[in-house]
Design an enzyme around this catalytic site. Structure first.
Site, short mmCIF file in Angstrom:
data_model
loop_
_atom_site.label_atom_id
_atom_site.label_comp_id
_atom_site.label_asym_id
_atom_site.label_seq_id
_atom_site.Cartn_x
_atom_site.Cartn_y
_atom_site.Cartn_z
CG HIS A 15 82.10 -108.35 -34.43
ND1 HIS A 15 81.21 -108.79 -35.37
CD2 HIS A 15 82.16 -107.00 -34.56
CE1 HIS A 15 80.75 -107.75 -36.06
NE2 HIS A 15 81.31 -106.66 -35.59
C1 UD1 Z 1 85.11 -102.98 -35.72
C2 UD1 Z 1 83.97 -102.05 -36.12
C3 UD1 Z 1 82.74 -102.86 -36.45
C4 UD1 Z 1 83.05 -103.95 -37.47
C5 UD1 Z 1 84.19 -104.81 -36.93
C6 UD1 Z 1 84.57 -105.94 -37.86
C7 UD1 Z 1 83.93 -99.83 -35.00
C8 UD1 Z 1 83.29 -99.06 -33.94
N1 UD1 Z 1 83.62 -101.15 -35.01
O1 UD1 Z 1 84.77 -103.60 -34.50
O2 UD1 Z 1 81.75 -102.00 -36.99
O3 UD1 Z 1 81.90 -104.74 -37.70
O4 UD1 Z 1 85.32 -103.96 -36.73
O5 UD1 Z 1 85.66 -106.63 -37.37
O6 UD1 Z 1 84.67 -99.30 -35.79
N2 UD1 Z 1 92.02 -106.45 -32.75
C9 UD1 Z 1 93.06 -107.30 -33.06
N3 UD1 Z 1 93.55 -107.30 -34.32
C10 UD1 Z 1 93.05 -106.49 -35.28
C11 UD1 Z 1 92.01 -105.63 -34.95
C12 UD1 Z 1 91.48 -105.63 -33.70
O7 UD1 Z 1 93.55 -108.06 -32.23
O8 UD1 Z 1 93.55 -106.54 -36.43
C13 UD1 Z 1 91.47 -106.44 -31.38
C14 UD1 Z 1 91.82 -105.18 -30.67
O9 UD1 Z 1 92.73 -105.45 -29.68
C15 UD1 Z 1 90.53 -104.64 -30.11
C16 UD1 Z 1 89.47 -105.58 -30.59
O10 UD1 Z 1 90.06 -106.52 -31.47
O11 UD1 Z 1 90.51 -104.62 -28.72
C17 UD1 Z 1 88.39 -104.83 -31.30
O12 UD1 Z 1 88.87 -104.10 -32.44
P1 UD1 Z 1 88.19 -102.72 -32.87
O13 UD1 Z 1 88.71 -102.26 -34.17
O14 UD1 Z 1 88.23 -101.79 -31.74
O15 UD1 Z 1 86.67 -103.04 -33.05
P2 UD1 Z 1 85.90 -104.31 -33.61
O16 UD1 Z 1 85.25 -104.96 -32.46
O17 UD1 Z 1 86.77 -105.13 -34.51
#
Ligand code: UD1
Length: 365
Positions: free
Chosen positions: A210
């Site tokens: 991820h």
């Molecule tokens: C975040 C954390 C990372 C952690 C990871 C575990 C930061 C900077 N990064 O990264 O340290 O290891 O979580 O998962 O805080 N999304 C969904 N559903 C959700 C959550 C996210 O569809 O419930 C999608 C969103 O559209 C987004 C992408 O996943 O574009 C990334 O989510 P985001 O929380 O921005 O960061 P992670 O890559 O999950």
């Protein structure tokens, strides 16, 4: 004493669960009651990225949900700050307790500190040295303004000392994520696909990806997965796919021999999956801690780690993006020829007990 406990993203939930259970136990038995508000920032909001962890880990419903959702780094951070600030002004806690290194950690610690609330950081002091990762910036900023540090390793303690922390601020307590692992091991259960894919114990690999550096470029990501597919031999590769990764792949169009895509898994099914696997390929930090304790071989597709003890003591190998090394290490896993690790100091399932002990003694207000 009043504490705000902050959780925002999937890896936070395993870290807060044992702390909440220990606080509740303390409140049943002791005159020193700790009242807390559980604040979910809503950084992760999907059922299988959030809700399922609350139910499996016995975490109570959040008292407050900031519902920030997805967005850019700045958007998410700013929105959490703006929304959390109101709740502090309305009802000021003695402490804000943040865990880990996600955007919610940084946003809430800074907001609290500016309103003169003392900040406690759980899993403080770890450093990868790689400022291209948003998590590293989150760790550095959070630690630079925290009042108290609960740490997982001697290495973390040293990092904090180097940046000027006083001994009286540092509490080496161990790893709350391993408390959750220890508590939940008797409850693990196979996912429904376990039989469907005819998985046999120690005869498959688990893949998770991820990190933006591995998943944000579709071409690079696709070629990496193809490489793993080609080099996994007759081992199946189970790939619980993170939403960030999924959004950059057209999984219906690409055909693989060994790779099986599945949804992000609930905690118990995921721990069952890795603990019965032959090995894990990942770019996560938390998983390298779990595989170390479970003594499962782990290949990490990153150049650096903020958890060096998983490599020096545990079962983790860092290989960056080197494909030759990846093939070589996959071969080692398949031949059962992997180093045997040991469990780092204080990763014993009792960390939350130590945290609550410190809260009711040195940190009592
Ligand atoms: C975040 C954390 C990372 C952690 C990871 C575990 C930061 C900077 N990064 O990264 O340290 O290891 O979580 O998962 O805080 N999304 C969904 N559903 C959700 C959550 C996210 O569809 O419930 C999608 C969103 O559209 C987004 C992408 O996943 O574009 C990334 O989510 P985001 O929380 O921005 O960061 P992670 O890559 O999950």
């Amino acid at each position: 004493m009043k504490i705000d406990i902050i959780a925002g993203a999937r890896p936070n939930f395993m870290k807060i669960a044992p702390i909440i259970h220990e606080i509740n136990k303390n409140n049943d038995l002791s005159k020193k009651k700790i009242s807390f508000r559980l604040i979910h920032t809503g950084q992760h909001y999907d059922k299988n990225m959030s809700d399922v962890f609350f139910s499996e880990l016995g975490i109570p419903e959040p008292d407050i949900n900031l519902n920030v959702g997805s967005g850019s780094q700045a958007y998410q951070t700013a929105r959490i700050m703006e929304r959390y600030e109101k709740f502090i002004i309305e009802d000021k806690p003695d402490y804000t307790l943040v865990v880990g290194d996600v955007n919610s950690t940084l946003a809430c610690s800074v907001t609290a500190k500016k309103l003169l609330v003392k900040v406690i950081h759980v899993e403080a002091g770890i450093r990868s040295g790689d400022l291209n990762m948003p998590e590293e910036i989150n760790r550095m900023v959070t630690d630079s303004i925290s009042d108290f540090y609960f740490t997982t390793s001697d290495n973390a303690n040293d990092n904090l000392r180097k940046t000027g922390a006083d001994e009286s601020q540092i509490f080496f307590v161990g790893n709350t994520m391993i408390d959750t692992l220890t508590n939940q091991l008797p409850n693990v259960k196979p996912a429904s696909f376990f039989n469907e894919f005819e998985l046999n114990e120690k005869a498959y690999i688990v893949l998770t990806l991820h990190r933006p550096s591995n998943v944000d470029e579709t071409e690079n990501l696709t070629s990496l997965i193809h490489f793993i597919d080609k080099n996994s031999g007759d081992m199946k590769v189970i790939f619980p796919i993170h939403p960030r990764t999924k959004s950059n792949l057209d999984i219906d169009k690409i055909k693989f021999n060994s790779i099986k895509f599945v949804d992000p898994q609930p905690y118990r099914a995921f721990i069952h999956l890795i603990s019965n696997s032959e090995g894990v390929i990942t770019d996560s930090g938390g998983i390298t801690e779990e595989t170390t304790v479970l003594q499962i071989p782990c290949i990490t597709l990153r150049d650096s780690t903020e958890r060096p003890e998983t490599v020096t003591l545990g079962t983790n190998e860092l290989i960056g993006s080197d494909r030759d090394l990846l093939a070589e290490n996959l071969e080692k896993i398949k031949s059962g020829n992997w180093k045997k690790g040991i469990v780092p100091k204080l990763w014993d399932g009792k960390t939350a007990q130590r945290i609550v002990k410190h809260l009711t003694t040195e940190l009592w207000v």
